[in-house]
Design a protein around this motif. Structure first.
Motif, PDB file in Angstrom:
ATOM      1  N   GLN A 181      -7.182   1.438   5.089  1.00  7.33           N
ATOM      2  CA  GLN A 181      -7.820   0.949   3.847  1.00  7.33           C
ATOM      3  C   GLN A 181      -7.219   1.531   2.572  1.00  7.33           C
ATOM      4  O   GLN A 181      -6.830   0.797   1.695  1.00  7.33           O
ATOM      5  N   SER A 182      -7.143   2.853   2.460  1.00  8.29           N
ATOM      6  CA  SER A 182      -6.631   3.455   1.222  1.00  8.29           C
ATOM      7  C   SER A 182      -6.212   4.890   1.516  1.00  8.29           C
ATOM      8  O   SER A 182      -6.667   5.485   2.496  1.00  8.29           O
ATOM      9  N   ALA A 183      -5.353   5.416   0.641  1.00 10.87           N
ATOM     10  CA  ALA A 183      -4.994   6.836   0.764  1.00 10.87           C
ATOM     11  C   ALA A 183      -5.678   7.647  -0.331  1.00 10.87           C
ATOM     12  O   ALA A 183      -5.385   8.823  -0.502  1.00 10.87           O
ATOM     13  N   ALA A 195       5.078   5.791   4.430  1.00 10.83           N
ATOM     14  CA  ALA A 195       5.647   7.086   4.835  1.00 10.83           C
ATOM     15  C   ALA A 195       5.497   7.307   6.339  1.00 10.83           C
ATOM     16  O   ALA A 195       6.258   8.055   6.938  1.00 10.83           O
ATOM     17  N   THR A 196       4.534   6.643   6.974  1.00 15.34           N
ATOM     18  CA  THR A 196       4.340   6.825   8.426  1.00 15.34           C
ATOM     19  C   THR A 196       5.182   5.821   9.224  1.00 15.34           C
ATOM     20  O   THR A 196       5.119   5.803  10.446  1.00 15.34           O
ATOM     21  N   GLU A 197       5.899   4.964   8.530  1.00 16.25           N
ATOM     22  CA  GLU A 197       6.813   3.988   9.131  1.00 16.25           C
ATOM     23  C   GLU A 197       6.159   3.074  10.175  1.00 16.25           C
ATOM     24  O   GLU A 197       6.631   2.974  11.313  1.00 16.25           O
ATOM     25  N   PRO A 198       5.073   2.410   9.797  1.00 19.02           N
ATOM     26  CA  PRO A 198       4.487   1.424  10.710  1.00 19.02           C
ATOM     27  C   PRO A 198       5.407   0.206  10.785  1.00 19.02           C
ATOM     28  O   PRO A 198       6.190  -0.017   9.864  1.00 19.02           O
ATOM     29  N   ASP A 199       5.320  -0.564  11.869  1.00 23.90           N
ATOM     30  CA  ASP A 199       6.150  -1.778  11.902  1.00 23.90           C
ATOM     31  C   ASP A 199       5.371  -2.986  11.370  1.00 23.90           C
ATOM     32  O   ASP A 199       5.904  -4.099  11.348  1.00 23.90           O
ATOM     33  N   ARG A 236      -0.525   1.722  -5.379  1.00 25.52           N
ATOM     34  CA  ARG A 236       0.862   2.098  -5.037  1.00 25.52           C
ATOM     35  C   ARG A 236       0.871   3.319  -4.129  1.00 25.52           C
ATOM     36  O   ARG A 236       1.608   3.373  -3.153  1.00 25.52           O
ATOM     37  N   ALA A 237       0.026   4.281  -4.451  1.00 19.26           N
ATOM     38  CA  ALA A 237      -0.008   5.515  -3.644  1.00 19.26           C
ATOM     39  C   ALA A 237      -0.462   5.204  -2.210  1.00 19.26           C
ATOM     40  O   ALA A 237       0.050   5.783  -1.249  1.00 19.26           O
ATOM     41  N   SER A 238      -1.382   4.277  -2.068  1.00 24.06           N
ATOM     42  CA  SER A 238      -1.849   3.919  -0.716  1.00 24.06           C
ATOM     43  C   SER A 238      -0.730   3.249   0.064  1.00 24.06           C
ATOM     44  O   SER A 238      -0.514   3.546   1.251  1.00 24.06           O
ATOM     45  N   LEU A 273       1.304  -8.506  -5.818  1.00 19.99           N
ATOM     46  CA  LEU A 273       2.741  -8.481  -6.139  1.00 19.99           C
ATOM     47  C   LEU A 273       3.318  -7.078  -5.946  1.00 19.99           C
ATOM     48  O   LEU A 273       4.432  -6.921  -5.458  1.00 19.99           O
ATOM     49  N   ILE A 274       2.532  -6.068  -6.295  1.00 17.87           N
ATOM     50  CA  ILE A 274       2.979  -4.678  -6.073  1.00 17.87           C
ATOM     51  C   ILE A 274       3.209  -4.477  -4.565  1.00 17.87           C
ATOM     52  O   ILE A 274       4.225  -3.929  -4.136  1.00 17.87           O
ATOM     53  N   ALA A 275       2.265  -4.942  -3.761  1.00 14.70           N
ATOM     54  CA  ALA A 275       2.378  -4.772  -2.295  1.00 14.70           C
ATOM     55  C   ALA A 275       3.615  -5.487  -1.777  1.00 14.70           C
ATOM     56  O   ALA A 275       4.422  -4.912  -1.036  1.00 14.70           O
TER      57      ALA A 275
END
Ligand SMILES: C[S@@+](CC[C@H](N)C(=O)[O-])C[C@H]1O[C@@H](n2cnc3c(N)ncnc32)[C@H](O)[C@@H]1O
Ligand code: SF4
Length: 386
Positions: free
Chosen positions: A138-140, A197-201, A189-191, A238-240
């Motif tokens: 959901q969010s960081a 950073a965890t490199e999900p596919d 953006r931080a989320s 758009l950011i995503a």
């Protein structure tokens, strides 16, 4: 089931959805069919739920006859499936395997809440046959998680992803929500960056929907929280899209991005392209050859029906050709592969190209594919093209 729907059974891909209707607490924004009580009646407690779901899998076999139906994908969702022991989820999967057989390289996903798993649990999920886990991140940002009433801390995500990889899972999805009251573009953006950073596919990013009847809706109504406006939502989308693409995740459905075709959620692709699927569990929906039905909503009523040996289905609808055409447009237009132009109103497609909503090149190959701007206005575009 009408004969028309049985026709072609086995020629279309076949999938199972298994709903697990339990959560520790209900998040303020969520209106899914889920319950916080551990005991909801005979056959509807967390302990007995797997057996009840297995009874429906066996019923599915009887209803569908002896057609060869190897299961391409299984998706266990909720609620919080990972509140059940991993072995219980494994037993439901075994029942599907025994009754129908799994296709080679079947995709077997479970949703999971980050706080509901530990290292041993994830390892066991892999052992019993799961191939993919979808985490509700959901969010960081702590203040965003607090408004959403999520109980995990941001640091939990890298931890669970690490366990998941160590257990041998290649396919990991993180669900994100944007537009939570109080969230800024920078929070969003931080989320995204924390997820990447965890490199999900695979990443799913959903705009927060203020659902009627939820605590969130009441807070918005009372003026305690402000829902973001459409422009802010469009900016977040758009950011995503930009940030995910920068890290090698491309959109393949409006709210879904993956590192490549083999990382796309095959189960959801089957939903979106008109496959047959059986939904097990209270409130679960099924679709076979243009017939849709849905089960009674309450777990106790659901379990009681199965205990009596009667169908848990509550109602059904049979889609005619025009309904099926409209449904195809609504689902396939959301995909990066687009929708065949021969089921669309051609004049409207040309207008949408002129308006910058549909890409011109795929049109020449007979596909209508949304532009980025078209994705932001997908519902309106779909409406004009049908
Ligand atoms: C039903 S939840 C199941 C997974 C798990 N229980 C969890 O929440 O982590 C599936 C996903 O639906 C999304 N979702 C639920 N309610 C939503 C809402 N009102 N607006 C946007 N997304 C929502 C969340 O991203 C969530 O991860
Ligand atoms: S954990 Fe998931 S399913 Fe349960 S209430 Fe929260 S969002 Fe809904």
């Amino acid at each position: 089931m009408p004969g028309r729907s049985r026709k072609g059974l086995g020629t279309r891909p076949f999938a199972f959805y298994v709903h697990v209707p339990f959560c520790v607490t209900r998040c303020g924004y969520c209106d899914f069919n889920t319950y916080t009580a551990t005991e909801l009646g005979p056959g509807a407690s967390r302990d007995s739920y797997a057996d009840t779901a297995i009874a429906e899998v066996r019923m599915a076999r009887r209803v569908l006859g002896d057609a060869d139906l190897p299961v391409e994908t299984v998706f266990v969702g909720g609620g919080t499936p990972t509140l059940l022991p991993a072995d219980h989820l494994g037993r439901v999967l075994d029942a599907i395997r025994n009754e129908f057989g799994l296709a080679e390289n079947a995709e077997v996903t479970t949703e999971a809440n980050p706080e509901s798993v530990d290292e041993a649990y994830v390892a066991r999920l892999r052992e019993v046959g799961f191939t993919r886990i979808s985490y509700g991140m959901q969010s960081a940002r702590e203040h965003v998680l607090a408004v959403l009433e999520r109980s995990h801390t941001p640091g939990r995500i890298p931890q669970v992803v690490d366990w998941t990889r160590k257990a041998g899972f290649e396919h990991i999805n993180l669900d994100l929500i944007y537009g939570t009251p109080g969230e800024t573009d920078d929070d969003w953006r931080a989320s995204l960056e924390a997820a990447l950073a965890t490199e999900p596919d695979h990443v799913s990013a959903y705009a927060l929907i203020v659902e009627d009847g939820t605590r969130l809706a009441a807070q918005v109504r009372r003026g305690e929280l402000t829902a973001p406006d459409d422009d802010a939502m469009a900016d977040r989308y758009l950011i995503a899209d930009a940030l995910l693409a920068e890290h090698g995740l491309r959109w393949y459905e409006i709210s879904n991005w993956a590192t490549g075709a083999d990382a796309a959620c095959r189960h959801n692709m089957l939903y979106w392209t008109g496959a047959d699927w059986w939904g097990v569990g209270p409130g679960a929906h099924s679709h076979v050859g243009g017939t849709r039905w849905w089960n009674v909503k309450h777990p106790a009523a659901y379990a009681a029906r199965l205990a009596e040996g009667t169908t848990p289905a509550h109602a059904r609808e049979v889609l005619d050709d025009e309904d099926q055409r409209i449904e195809r447009i609504m689902l396939e237009l959301r995909l990066a592969q687009g929708c065949p132009t021969d089921i669309l109103d051609d004049k409207a497609v040309r207008q949408a190209i002129d308006d910058g909503l549909i890409q011109p090149a795929p049109y020449e190959q007979g596909r209508a594919v949304l532009t980025r701007r078209g994705r932001l206005l997908a519902d309106a575009v779909t409406h004009t093209l049908t």
